[in-house]
Design a protein around this motif. Structure first.
Motif, mmCIF file in Angstrom:
data_model
loop_
_atom_site.group_PDB
_atom_site.id
_atom_site.type_symbol
_atom_site.label_atom_id
_atom_site.label_comp_id
_atom_site.label_asym_id
_atom_site.label_seq_id
_atom_site.Cartn_x
_atom_site.Cartn_y
_atom_site.Cartn_z
ATOM 1 N N MET A 49 0.367 -1.447 0.443
ATOM 2 C CA MET A 49 -0.008 -0.044 0.049
ATOM 3 C C MET A 49 0.805 1.244 0.035
ATOM 4 N N ALA A 50 0.847 2.545 -1.036
ATOM 5 C CA ALA A 50 1.361 3.611 -1.034
ATOM 6 C C ALA A 50 1.253 4.182 0.471
ATOM 7 N N GLU A 51 0.210 4.143 1.309
ATOM 8 C CA GLU A 51 -0.014 4.834 2.383
ATOM 9 C C GLU A 51 1.283 4.496 3.208
ATOM 10 N N GLU A 52 1.854 3.867 3.238
ATOM 11 C CA GLU A 52 2.634 3.800 4.201
ATOM 12 C C GLU A 52 3.781 4.676 4.603
ATOM 13 N N GLY A 53 3.879 5.370 5.524
ATOM 14 C CA GLY A 53 5.302 5.809 5.352
ATOM 15 C C GLY A 53 5.366 7.370 6.419
ATOM 16 N N MET A 54 7.646 7.377 6.379
ATOM 17 C CA MET A 54 6.931 8.419 7.446
ATOM 18 C C MET A 54 6.117 9.147 7.661
ATOM 19 N N ILE A 55 6.142 9.602 8.925
ATOM 20 C CA ILE A 55 5.194 10.277 9.467
ATOM 21 C C ILE A 55 5.488 11.568 9.673
ATOM 22 N N ARG A 56 5.097 12.786 9.438
ATOM 23 C CA ARG A 56 5.474 14.634 8.828
ATOM 24 C C ARG A 56 4.503 15.646 10.009
ATOM 25 N N GLU A 57 3.282 14.385 9.715
ATOM 26 C CA GLU A 57 2.690 15.699 10.799
ATOM 27 C C GLU A 57 1.564 14.721 11.282
ATOM 28 N N PHE A 58 1.393 14.855 13.039
ATOM 29 C CA PHE A 58 -0.019 13.563 13.003
ATOM 30 C C PHE A 58 -0.254 14.467 14.405
ATOM 31 N N ASP A 59 -2.083 14.526 14.527
ATOM 32 C CA ASP A 59 -2.429 14.983 15.012
ATOM 33 C C ASP A 59 -3.989 15.029 15.310
ATOM 34 N N PRO A 60 -3.937 14.174 16.705
ATOM 35 C CA PRO A 60 -4.918 13.011 16.670
ATOM 36 C C PRO A 60 -5.995 13.885 17.034
ATOM 37 N N GLU A 61 -5.580 15.156 17.811
ATOM 38 C CA GLU A 61 -6.786 16.265 17.965
ATOM 39 C C GLU A 61 -7.626 16.919 17.109
ATOM 40 N N GLU A 62 -6.494 17.027 16.182
ATOM 41 C CA GLU A 62 -7.471 18.461 14.991
ATOM 42 C C GLU A 62 -8.069 17.090 14.193
ATOM 43 N N GLY A 63 -7.295 16.333 13.798
ATOM 44 C CA GLY A 63 -7.853 14.693 13.131
ATOM 45 C C GLY A 63 -6.780 14.883 11.857
ATOM 46 N N VAL A 64 -5.788 15.461 11.825
ATOM 47 C CA VAL A 64 -5.399 15.378 10.288
ATOM 48 C C VAL A 64 -3.453 14.813 10.994
ATOM 49 N N VAL A 65 -3.495 14.008 9.605
ATOM 50 C CA VAL A 65 -1.873 12.842 9.795
ATOM 51 C C VAL A 65 -1.461 13.382 7.951
ATOM 52 N N VAL A 66 -0.177 13.573 8.272
ATOM 53 C CA VAL A 66 1.119 13.623 6.886
ATOM 54 C C VAL A 66 1.709 13.257 6.635
ATOM 55 N N LEU A 67 1.448 11.852 5.838
ATOM 56 C CA LEU A 67 2.928 11.289 5.908
ATOM 57 C C LEU A 67 4.447 11.160 4.500
ATOM 58 N N GLU A 68 5.090 11.694 4.269
ATOM 59 C CA GLU A 68 5.765 11.272 3.411
ATOM 60 C C GLU A 68 6.255 10.223 3.071
ATOM 61 N N GLU A 69 6.004 9.810 1.481
ATOM 62 C CA GLU A 69 6.426 8.499 1.066
ATOM 63 C C GLU A 69 7.956 8.198 0.540
ATOM 64 N N MET A 70 8.650 6.984 0.593
ATOM 65 C CA MET A 70 9.804 6.906 -0.026
ATOM 66 C C MET A 70 9.906 7.615 -0.902
ATOM 67 N N ASP A 71 9.039 8.191 -1.691
ATOM 68 C CA ASP A 71 9.675 9.089 -3.240
ATOM 69 C C ASP A 71 10.012 10.993 -2.380
ATOM 70 N N GLY A 72 8.705 10.905 -1.194
ATOM 71 C CA GLY A 72 9.823 12.050 -0.637
ATOM 72 C C GLY A 72 8.314 13.411 -0.366
ATOM 73 N N GLU A 73 6.887 12.385 -0.893
ATOM 74 C CA GLU A 73 5.489 12.631 -1.906
ATOM 75 C C GLU A 73 5.185 12.773 -0.588
ATOM 76 N N GLU A 74 4.086 14.190 0.095
ATOM 77 C CA GLU A 74 3.740 14.012 0.931
ATOM 78 C C GLU A 74 1.884 14.124 1.018
ATOM 79 N N ILE A 75 1.475 13.371 1.443
ATOM 80 C CA ILE A 75 0.299 13.155 1.409
ATOM 81 C C ILE A 75 -0.794 13.378 3.042
ATOM 82 N N GLU A 76 -1.757 14.117 2.807
ATOM 83 C CA GLU A 76 -2.616 14.412 4.215
ATOM 84 C C GLU A 76 -4.074 13.733 3.853
#
Length: 91
Positions: free
Chosen positions: A1-28
């Protein structure tokens, strides 16, 4: 799954996660659900650009070899059933 990645932002209170994929693309992602099962924390995430589609991804919060937090896709049927059952019991 492409959605596995390093966490760049993780804020459960705000309901937001930003992951960085292996190619450097960030997905919110939007956190749609959160559940804890046997000391593991799971999140149902929906890509911000796919909110109208409503397809979610089940991911488990974990640590990599360096101790950094990562989100790992739930890929076993048994684990997915546990998450679905726990979510159904929450509602």
């Amino acid at each position: 799954m492409a959605e596995e990645g390093m966490i760049r932002e993780f804020d459960p209170e705000e309901g937001v996660v930003v992951l960085e994929e292996m190619d450097g693309e960030e997905i919110e992602f939007s956190i749609e659900e959160e559940v804890e099962i046997d000391d593991d924390k799971y999140f149902i995430l929906v890509r911000e650009d796919e909110l109208d589609v409503g397809e979610g991804y089940a991911l488990r919060l974990d640590k990599d070899d360096n101790g950094d937090l990562i989100l790992v896709p739930v890929d076993s049927d048994e684990e997915l059933v546990k998450v679905q059952t726990a979510l159904e019991n929450m509602n």
